[in-house]
Design an enzyme around this catalytic site. Structure first.
Site, PDB file in Angstrom:
ATOM      1  N   ILE A 164      54.816 -37.413   3.889  1.00 30.04           N
ATOM      2  CA  ILE A 164      54.685 -36.762   5.104  1.00 30.04           C
ATOM      3  C   ILE A 164      52.856 -36.391   5.530  1.00 30.04           C
ATOM      4  O   ILE A 164      51.854 -36.261   4.464  1.00 30.04           O
ATOM      5  CB  ILE A 164      55.205 -35.747   5.972  1.00 30.04           C
ATOM      6  CG1 ILE A 164      55.417 -35.108   4.223  1.00 30.04           C
ATOM      7  CG2 ILE A 164      56.272 -37.171   5.624  1.00 30.04           C
ATOM      8  CD1 ILE A 164      56.919 -33.938   5.615  1.00 30.04           C
ATOM      9  N   ASP A 165      52.399 -35.842   6.763  1.00 29.59           N
ATOM     10  CA  ASP A 165      51.772 -35.071   7.062  1.00 29.59           C
ATOM     11  C   ASP A 165      51.246 -33.835   6.337  1.00 29.59           C
ATOM     12  O   ASP A 165      52.472 -32.998   6.513  1.00 29.59           O
ATOM     13  CB  ASP A 165      50.542 -35.512   8.248  1.00 29.59           C
ATOM     14  CG  ASP A 165      50.228 -37.321   8.502  1.00 29.59           C
ATOM     15  OD1 ASP A 165      50.397 -37.745   7.868  1.00 29.59           O
ATOM     16  OD2 ASP A 165      50.845 -36.876   9.705  1.00 29.59           O
ATOM     17  N   LYS A 166      50.050 -33.351   6.188  1.00 26.20           N
ATOM     18  CA  LYS A 166      50.009 -31.964   5.635  1.00 26.20           C
ATOM     19  C   LYS A 166      50.118 -31.308   6.635  1.00 26.20           C
ATOM     20  O   LYS A 166      51.475 -30.176   6.294  1.00 26.20           O
ATOM     21  CB  LYS A 166      48.289 -31.510   5.700  1.00 26.20           C
ATOM     22  CG  LYS A 166      48.341 -30.612   5.497  1.00 26.20           C
ATOM     23  CD  LYS A 166      46.209 -30.291   5.613  1.00 26.20           C
ATOM     24  CE  LYS A 166      46.036 -28.497   5.480  1.00 26.20           C
ATOM     25  NZ  LYS A 166      44.941 -27.547   5.725  1.00 26.20           N
ATOM     26  N   ARG A 268      52.709 -40.158  15.010  1.00 14.39           N
ATOM     27  CA  ARG A 268      51.654 -39.831  16.303  1.00 14.39           C
ATOM     28  C   ARG A 268      51.184 -40.639  16.758  1.00 14.39           C
ATOM     29  O   ARG A 268      50.975 -40.121  18.372  1.00 14.39           O
ATOM     30  CB  ARG A 268      50.575 -38.989  15.330  1.00 14.39           C
ATOM     31  CG  ARG A 268      51.421 -37.680  14.328  1.00 14.39           C
ATOM     32  CD  ARG A 268      50.741 -36.957  12.789  1.00 14.39           C
ATOM     33  NE  ARG A 268      48.940 -36.238  13.692  1.00 14.39           N
ATOM     34  CZ  ARG A 268      48.211 -36.112  12.957  1.00 14.39           C
ATOM     35  NH1 ARG A 268      48.844 -35.992  11.398  1.00 14.39           N
ATOM     36  NH2 ARG A 268      47.128 -35.181  13.247  1.00 14.39           N
TER      37      ARG A 268
END
Length: 362
Positions: A164-166, A268
């Site tokens: 998953i993204d930061k 997103r």
């Protein structure tokens, strides 16, 4: 092909000076052109044969004197031929990407001999790359499993099964054995896993639930963004997101997103594509006031919301899969982190103060 995160970092030439004739250069990339290759501009050739490398960055490397064919520096209009040996040589040594365990707190939600389920807080990078070479989740996992002789953090056959993204919080599964990673990887590939996210998005999402389908690929105008392309196009990779409205706050909406596929920035990009970027998502325009009033008090209210949750309002809440050895269905859930919960509470309070009605879908 070479790893896309590695190449993205290597071609970041912002702090590099153009090569001079007498300085030492270090080889970062080597590609030998296949037999039968027709003459083709080197910038276009490298774009087609490497991942995550924009043509503009390759051209910058060539102009700086870092791109070579044999021992001769070439410009971006050089046409490659069969047998050419292309190298990228920079005036800094190649970074050592070996994972060394680092003593970093790790929130383990479940663990057995085959796998772990861990919780990643927002702000923590999952995997080293692009300037984040230490302090990542991978380093923390390596420390946690440092006494397990069969676990090598540098072996791609074990470790994190997905990412998953930061600035996204939530659950991830880690495979301790090659067998577990292979089995779990197949479940993710065949969409047999269950993953749901909670997101606060800009605007009033009209339909109570919906399905977003559109290929996701690198944005041609911004390499740090992903863009959505038609499903029947050959651009990007197929992606499907299902969403369901949880609460409406007039100018924003709380939704649950369920992934059918798992592409980079999928939620997103998909939510932005349908006109509802994630709240506070700077990369996709969510840090602008997209809906609402023009009053000074409302602008101040939104700025306070951004301070409460200074990252995209996205949380990987649930994760489900079949155990790779026993076949048992494993389902995990995590509470919203404090920053997102505070943000949601603030919007609930705002809605109650401005209208007597709040719509909740159970």
């Amino acid at each position: 092909m070479i790893d896309e995160e590695y190449l993205d970092d290597e071609l970041d030439l912002a702090d590099d000076q153009p090569a001079s004739a007498d300085e030492e250069l270090y080889e970062h990339l080597r590609i030998e052109v296949d037999r039968g290759q027709v003459p083709l501009r080197i910038d276009k050739y490298l774009c087609e044969h490497t991942q995550h490398a924009s043509r503009n960055r390759i051209q910058q490397a060539a102009e700086a004197g870092f791109l070579f064919v044999g021992d001769r520096p070439v410009k971006s209009n050089y046409k490659v031929r069969a047998g050419d040996v292309i190298t990228l040589r920079l005036n800094r040594p190649r970074y050592d990407s070996t994972i060394v365990p680092e003593e970093i707190p790790l929130d383990v939600r479940y663990e057995d001999d085959d796998l772990m389920v861990v919780y990643k807080p927002a702000g923590m990078v999952v995997h080293p790359g692009c300037g984040n070479f230490h302090g990542t989740l991978v380093h923390a996992i390596a420390w946690h499993l440092r006494e397990l002789p069969t676990y090598d953090p540098n072996d791609p056959q074990v470790g994190l099964v997905h990412r998953i993204d930061k600035d996204t919080s939530g659950l991830l599964v880690v495979a301790k054995t090659p067998e577990a990673k292979s089995h779990l990887g197949k479940q993710f590939f065949h969409h047999d896993t269950h993953r749901s996210y909670v997101a606060l998005v800009w605007g009033n999402v009209v339909d109570d639930e919906g399905r977003i389908e559109g290929n996701i690929g690198r944005d041609t105008k911004d390499r740090l963004r992903m863009a959505v392309f038609p499903p029947d196009s050959e651009v990007g990779k197929p992606a499907i997101t299902h969403y369901r409205v949880l609460e409406r706050y007039g100018f924003t909406t709380l939704v649950e997103c369920r992934l059918e596929t798992g592409r980079t920035h999928q939620i997103r990009a998909h939510m932005t594509h349908i006109g509802h970027p994630l709240f506070a998502d700077e990369r996709y325009g969510g840090c602008e006031i997209r809906r609402g009033e023009r009053t000074a008090s409302y602008k101040a209210y939104i700025q306070n919301c951004f301070k409460l949750c200074p990252r995209q309002a996205l949380h990987a809440q649930t994760l489900g899969f079949r155990h790779p050895r026993t076949g048992e269905q494993m389902d995990f859930s995590s509470q919203l982190p404090t920053d997102m919960q505070a943000l949601i509470d603030k919007w609930r309070s705002y809605t109650k103060s401005t209208t007597s009605t709040i719509f909740t879908i159970s």
